[in-house]
Design a protein around this motif. Structure first.
Motif, short mmCIF file in Angstrom:
data_model
loop_
_atom_site.label_atom_id
_atom_site.label_comp_id
_atom_site.label_asym_id
_atom_site.label_seq_id
_atom_site.Cartn_x
_atom_site.Cartn_y
_atom_site.Cartn_z
N GLY A 119 5.02 5.96 10.08
CA GLY A 119 3.95 5.15 10.78
C GLY A 119 2.74 5.90 11.22
O GLY A 119 2.39 6.87 11.05
N ARG A 120 1.41 4.81 11.25
CA ARG A 120 0.23 5.52 11.32
C ARG A 120 -0.25 4.80 12.79
O ARG A 120 -0.56 3.66 12.73
CB ARG A 120 -0.73 5.14 10.63
N GLU A 121 -0.59 5.66 13.96
CA GLU A 121 -0.99 4.90 15.06
C GLU A 121 -2.68 4.87 15.13
O GLU A 121 -3.11 3.93 15.83
CB GLU A 121 -0.40 5.73 16.16
N ASN A 122 -3.12 5.97 14.55
CA ASN A 122 -4.51 6.00 14.24
C ASN A 122 -4.89 7.04 13.31
O ASN A 122 -4.10 7.67 12.87
CB ASN A 122 -5.25 6.14 15.71
N ASP A 123 -6.42 7.46 13.45
CA ASP A 123 -6.77 8.24 12.18
C ASP A 123 -6.21 9.70 12.76
O ASP A 123 -6.50 10.48 11.42
CB ASP A 123 -8.08 7.97 12.08
N HIS A 124 -5.57 9.88 13.64
CA HIS A 124 -5.13 11.28 13.92
C HIS A 124 -3.73 11.40 14.36
O HIS A 124 -3.29 12.66 14.56
CB HIS A 124 -5.67 12.03 15.15
N THR A 125 -3.08 10.11 14.53
CA THR A 125 -1.61 10.31 14.82
C THR A 125 -0.74 9.58 13.82
O THR A 125 -1.05 8.28 13.54
CB THR A 125 -1.58 9.89 16.25
N LEU A 126 0.49 10.27 13.72
CA LEU A 126 1.41 9.54 12.80
C LEU A 126 2.84 9.70 13.58
O LEU A 126 3.07 10.39 14.38
CB LEU A 126 1.50 10.35 11.61
N THR A 127 3.62 8.85 13.26
CA THR A 127 4.98 9.05 13.58
C THR A 127 5.61 9.48 12.13
O THR A 127 5.30 9.16 11.02
CB THR A 127 5.86 7.93 13.91
N ALA A 128 6.77 10.16 12.27
CA ALA A 128 7.47 10.99 11.05
C ALA A 128 8.70 11.22 11.43
O ALA A 128 9.16 11.68 12.42
CB ALA A 128 6.73 12.31 10.71
N ASP A 129 9.58 11.18 10.30
CA ASP A 129 10.97 11.29 10.76
C ASP A 129 11.81 12.29 9.82
O ASP A 129 11.44 12.30 8.71
CB ASP A 129 11.76 9.74 10.34
N TYR A 130 12.89 12.98 10.56
CA TYR A 130 13.85 13.48 9.60
C TYR A 130 14.58 12.25 8.75
O TYR A 130 14.98 11.22 9.40
CB TYR A 130 14.92 14.16 10.51
N MET A 131 15.02 12.57 7.52
CA MET A 131 15.78 11.73 6.87
C MET A 131 16.96 11.84 6.18
O MET A 131 17.59 11.00 6.11
CB MET A 131 14.75 11.46 5.43
#
Length: 642
Positions: A380-392
């Motif tokens: 996911g992208r919360e804003n131009d500087h922040t993401l969510t990222a997952d172990y898969m």
């Protein structure tokens, strides 16, 4: 001087020198104690030798703890787990930051889960049952030597034998790890009737089992399972059976026709009389040794004879040396044909320098070494500087992935194409669980604005460049194992030299990278493979086994790729003894050299590989093949490009 040196001062008298050891003297001049090495202090002008003082203080501060003083007795047959638990607790409390040496008298020590240390650890590339029963735990300790002095540590049930966590400058030496009743069972074929589809096999004497509802049920202390698949070995050579790979087993509908002798419906003509088959389950709950968040760890003269997971799993460590570390049988007379359920050694998300030298790796059910990081998938992208990222991957989550200040890069997953430029993490936090208690999702904020494409639909991964190691893998023997020999996925310098790869079953060396299945980083940039000998690799087919050396990133959309994944690879001065054709396979490489190698063709086995070329390249540029020797079969000019 520190308090540790009071015992030295006791022997000192004003203006007189006292011999300590190895030419070291201590003497008083005025109110100062001076230390000097191999020099008569009476001939010296008074001066404060600070460096020598610090050195001797470190030596004199080393305190030895003999575990025999805490009730641990070799060859007693009693459960050593609770005694070890209390001993290490007392030693840690009393050491007060000093350099310490913990010794264990030689002999056998049995460890059972009952009374053992209990810990919640999430271990990369393993299943995640928690809590875990641990035999020996060194946590938040520094400048420690654990010296087994030849001790044999024998474990029972399901346990994690050794864990070293949040430590620095710690060494584990001179011991072996084994299980009394491994979770892998072993049988020997005594009769094969292919027409009837029946095989009679004899169960090895140490295996605990019962026939229940016509099923072979392997069991032990706190565990049982019906094995579903296995590996066959030649009875006389211990090589994995030619062209067999992973095989189905005769464990259902069976009958015990004599003590420890079983008749099973099992159709496999290759399993001739004398063939040894190991029966496996799917679980890998824990390695033999677990290293986590350690700095400058050393394993010296340590052998893992069996573990239900990997022999060694190290994650998020800075600097690891394996000196004479082995995953091996107990010698030529060992009746077992197997060692670990998975890799011998595995390094996930480490940095600094990894050195593995002088080891023997045999009989394991996967690779001798695998070095990689872990891609997070952008979710996911919360804003131009922040993401969510997952172990898969289901076996890789729940541990530290990065810190503020770490440099990262992004990759388009389907094309395995690295995006331009790098970025810096300014903050990272766990979203769904505490970092060390099962985290799968992170919220990460970056210093620079993110590319517009990232987090807006297409698949992207994040690679942490800070936690990537330099690797030296040298003077090792890898033989008679399943799957592959050695795997490397790091952008830093990697040297693989003077090793013997003897019947690795699959590919001997693999340079990989995958942001779609295993999520193991990343692109190699500086690899030297030299002075090694390869004997009869590729006797069975496994994933990524396209040649003796396979450069094989997993790229689902290779035809859409514009850049190249790997680069800077030199393969030189090696010897290949092979019964089949493929020597080198490469895909998505810019810069590949194959020179001064010797290839000898033999007839040890029939040729069977689908790849009939010495060299098969897919999207490879700037390659050089020169000054090689070929003896028998096709030669240097057999290069196929796709």
């Amino acid at each position: 001087l520190t308090a540790c040196d009071v015992k030295l001062l006791f022997f000192c008298v004003k203006s007189n020198a006292v011999f300590l050891s190895s030419g070291v003297y201590a003497y008083l001049y005025g109110d100062i104690t001076y230390i000097t090495h191999k020099t008569d202090p009476k001939k010296m002008k008074p001066r404060l030798l600070l460096a020598m003082l610090v050195t001797l203080a470190a030596v004199s501060c080393t305190t030895t703890y003999d575990l025999a003083d805490y009730g641990l007795r070799p060859d007693s047959g009693e459960n050593s787990a609770p005694l070890m638990k209390e001993a290490l607790k007392e030693i840690k409390a009393s050491s007060r930051g000093r350099n310490i040496r913990i010794t264990l008298p030689a002999g056998r020590y049995d460890f059972h889960p009952d009374g053992a240390i209990s810990r919640e650890y999430y271990i990369s590339n393993h299943d995640q049952p928690n809590p875990k029963s641990v035999g020996i735990v060194l946590e938040d300790m520094h400048n420690v030597i654990f010296d087994g002095q030849g001790a044999e540590l024998i474990f029972h049930g399901r346990m994690l034998p050794v864990a070293v966590v949040d430590c620095s400058d710690c060494a584990v030496r001179n011991l072996s790890i084994d299980f009394a009743n491994p979770h892998i069972s072993q049988v020997r074929v005594v009769k094969n009737d292919p027409e009837a589809g029946m095989i009679t096999y004899e169960v090895a004497p140490w295996v605990e089992y019962e026939i229940r509802d016509s099923m072979f049920v392997a069991k032990g202390e706190g565990w049982e399972h019906v094995p579903a698949w296995g590996i066959a070995f030649e009875g006389d050579t211990r090589h994995v059976l030619y062209n067999s790979g992973d095989i189905s087993l005769g464990t259902r509908g069976v009958t015990e026709v004599a003590p420890r002798t079983i008749l099973a419906p099992w159709r496999n003509e290759a399993l001739v009389e004398g063939t040894v088959v190991v029966f496996r389950g799917y679980g890998r709950p824990a390695p033999g040794i677990f290293l986590y968040r350690d700095t400058d760890a050393l394993l010296e003269n340590v052998t893992v004879h069996y573990a239900e997971g990997m022999g060694l799993l190290a994650q998020v460590c800075d600097g690891i040396t394996l000196d004479g570390f082995s995953v091996a049988l107990r010698g030529e007379e060992d009746p077992r044909y197997f060692t670990t359920q998975a890799d011998a050694t595995h390094f996930s998300g480490c940095k600094g320098r990894i050195v593995s030298r002088g080891g023997l790796y045999e009989g394991m059910m996967d690779d001798a070494i695998n070095v990689h990081g872990t891609y997070l998938k952008v979710s996911g992208r919360e804003n131009d500087h922040t993401l969510t990222a997952d172990y898969m991957h289901g076996q890789s989550y729940g541990f530290v992935w990065g810190h503020a200040g770490d440099e990262v890069q992004f990759i388009a997953s389907r094309r395995m194409e690295i995006m331009e430029g790098t970025n810096i993490i300014t903050s990272i936090e766990a979203v769904d669980a505490p970092v060390d208690k099962g985290v799968k999702r992170f919220r990460i904020t970056f210093e620079k604005p993110l590319d517009e494409a990232i987090g807006r639909g297409d698949d992207f991964g994040i690679e942490n460049l800070e936690w990537t190691p330099e690797v030296l893998f040298a003077d090792n023997v890898i033989r008679n194992n399943r799957a592959r020999g050695a795997l490397f996925s790091t952008p830093r310098r990697t040297v693989v030299e003077n090793n013997l790869f003897d019947h690795t079953s699959g590919t001997a060396i693999l340079l990989c990278g995958d942001c779609n299945g295993w999520y193991e980083t990343g692109a190699c940039r500086d690899v030297t493979i030299r002075g090694n000998r390869f004997i009869d690799a590729l006797t069975s087919m496994y994933q990524f086994t396209n040649a003796v050396i396979s450069i094989y990133p997993e790229v689902p959309e290779l035809l859409l790729q514009e850049k190249y994944f790997h680069s800077g690879i030199v393969i030189e001065d090696n010897e290949f003894d092979t019964f089949d054709m493929p020597i080198l396979y490469a895909r998505s490489v810019d810069g590949l050299v194959f020179r001064r190698n010797v290839v000898r063709q033999n007839k040890d086995y029939p040729q069977m590989h689908w790849n009939t070329h010495r060299f098969l390249f897919e999207r490879v540029v700037n390659d050089v093949i020169e000054n090689n020797e070929f003896h028998g079969g096709a030669g240097e000019y057999d290069v196929a490009r796709e």
